[in-house]
Write an enzyme that holds these catalytic residues in place. Structure first.
Site, PDB file in Angstrom:
ATOM      1  N   GLY A   1       0.825  -1.210   0.000  1.00  0.00           N
ATOM      2  CA  GLY A   1       0.000   0.000   0.000  1.00  0.00           C
ATOM      3  C   GLY A   1       0.852   1.250   0.000  1.00  0.00           C
ATOM      4  O   GLY A   1       2.059   1.191  -0.227  1.00  0.00           O
ATOM      5  N   ASN A   2       0.223   2.395   0.226  1.00  0.00           N
ATOM      6  CA  ASN A   2       0.959   3.654   0.322  1.00  0.00           C
ATOM      7  C   ASN A   2       0.284   4.562   1.348  1.00  0.00           C
ATOM      8  O   ASN A   2      -0.734   4.195   1.926  1.00  0.00           O
ATOM      9  CB  ASN A   2       1.081   4.325  -1.057  1.00  0.00           C
ATOM     10  N   ARG A   3       0.851   5.733   1.576  1.00  0.00           N
ATOM     11  CA  ARG A   3       0.413   6.580   2.682  1.00  0.00           C
ATOM     12  C   ARG A   3      -0.755   7.499   2.358  1.00  0.00           C
ATOM     13  O   ARG A   3      -1.116   8.340   3.163  1.00  0.00           O
ATOM     14  CB  ARG A   3       1.591   7.439   3.169  1.00  0.00           C
ATOM     15  N   SER A   4      -1.344   7.368   1.195  1.00  0.00           N
ATOM     16  CA  SER A   4      -2.440   8.273   0.839  1.00  0.00           C
ATOM     17  C   SER A   4      -3.664   8.053   1.734  1.00  0.00           C
ATOM     18  O   SER A   4      -4.088   6.925   1.955  1.00  0.00           O
ATOM     19  CB  SER A   4      -2.837   8.041  -0.624  1.00  0.00           C
TER      20      SER A   4
END
Ligand code: CTP
Ligand code: CA
Length: 225
Positions: free
Chosen positions: A33-36
């Site tokens: 995933g990512n931090r968005s």
């Protein structure tokens, strides 16, 4: 809201926003995933609805409340977002791609939970489709707005993405600046236009940034009719 936007200048327009990050499964219990957080995209959806647009929000996983009066379609992976966006593209007038789409996904999602048998673990990743690039190839009358998240060479990279993806405007985001980027309530962005013009906006709330982006979109719609 009607006091703020007495003309409801996006009435009769259909606007599609993508928001939050995608999750790419590694096995049944893990993902890449990512931090968005989705805050920028949700703020855009809310602000567009307040101006009278019919809004479709295609969102990766996010705990944010869904603004009233909009249609939400929830997706998890980049492939799901790709399908959802393409399904609606021909019917909309404006697309804003605020989502943080994973560039790569695990080549194979393991069917069972991966056990910690080895001292190292190597995942093989394959490239995801570039949703915005595909929209740029297909677009006819639609306005296409992208985001660019960068840690260096902000304007150069943003201009290159605007050209390559055939966008009408790109919102360039230096995610290393304090007060900008992932999971904050504020943002600092530069708006890069097709004609080369760059507008630097000061630090402000994501709601305020959303209003300015919509002001630009409304101006582009006025100039094109
Ligand atoms: N985007 C997309 N599909 C992808 C990757 C990105 O639609 N598979 C969109 C994003 O939603 C954003 C824009 O493209 O509006 C730019 O995303 P960004 O990650 O900044 O650029 P990339 O083109 O992915 O290039 P890189 O990550 O290498 O900088
Ligand atoms: Ca990317």
């Amino acid at each position: 809201l009607s006091i703020l936007h007495p003309r409801r200048e996006l009435a009769g327009k259909r606007l599609l926003v993508t928001a939050a990050g995608t999750r790419e499964p590694i096995d049944p219990v893990r993902y890449l995933g990512n931090r968005s957080s989705g805050k920028m995209g949700y703020a855009l959806a809310q602000a567009a609805a307040a101006r009278g647009a019919e809004v479709i929000l295609i969102s990766g996983p996010s705990g944010l409340p869904v603004p009233p009066g909009i249609t939400i379609k929830r997706v998890e992976t980049a492939a799901e977002m790709h399908n959802a966006v393409l399904a609606d593209f021909d019917a909309v007038d404006i697309v804003i791609k605020a989502a943080a789409v994973a560039d790569y996904r695990p080549e194979l999602a393991a069917e069972q939970k991966i056990k910690k048998t080895g001292d190292t673990l190597t995942l093989s990743l394959v490239k995801n489709p570039d949703i915005l690039y595909d929209l740029g190839q297909r677009k006819k009358r639609q306005l296409l707005i992208g985001f660019a998240a960068e840690t260096e060479g902000l304007i150069e990279h943003a201009q290159e993405k605007l050209r390559k993806k055939n966008l009408d405007m790109i919102v360039a985001n230096d995610v290393t600046l304090p007060g900008a980027g992932f999971n904050l309530d504020t943002n600092i962005v530069k708006l890069v236009h097709r004609n080369g013009m760059v507008e630097a906006l000061p630090l402000q709330s994501k709601q305020q940034v959303a209003e300015i982006i919509l002001d630009k979109i409304c101006a582009m719609l006025t100039n094109s009719t």
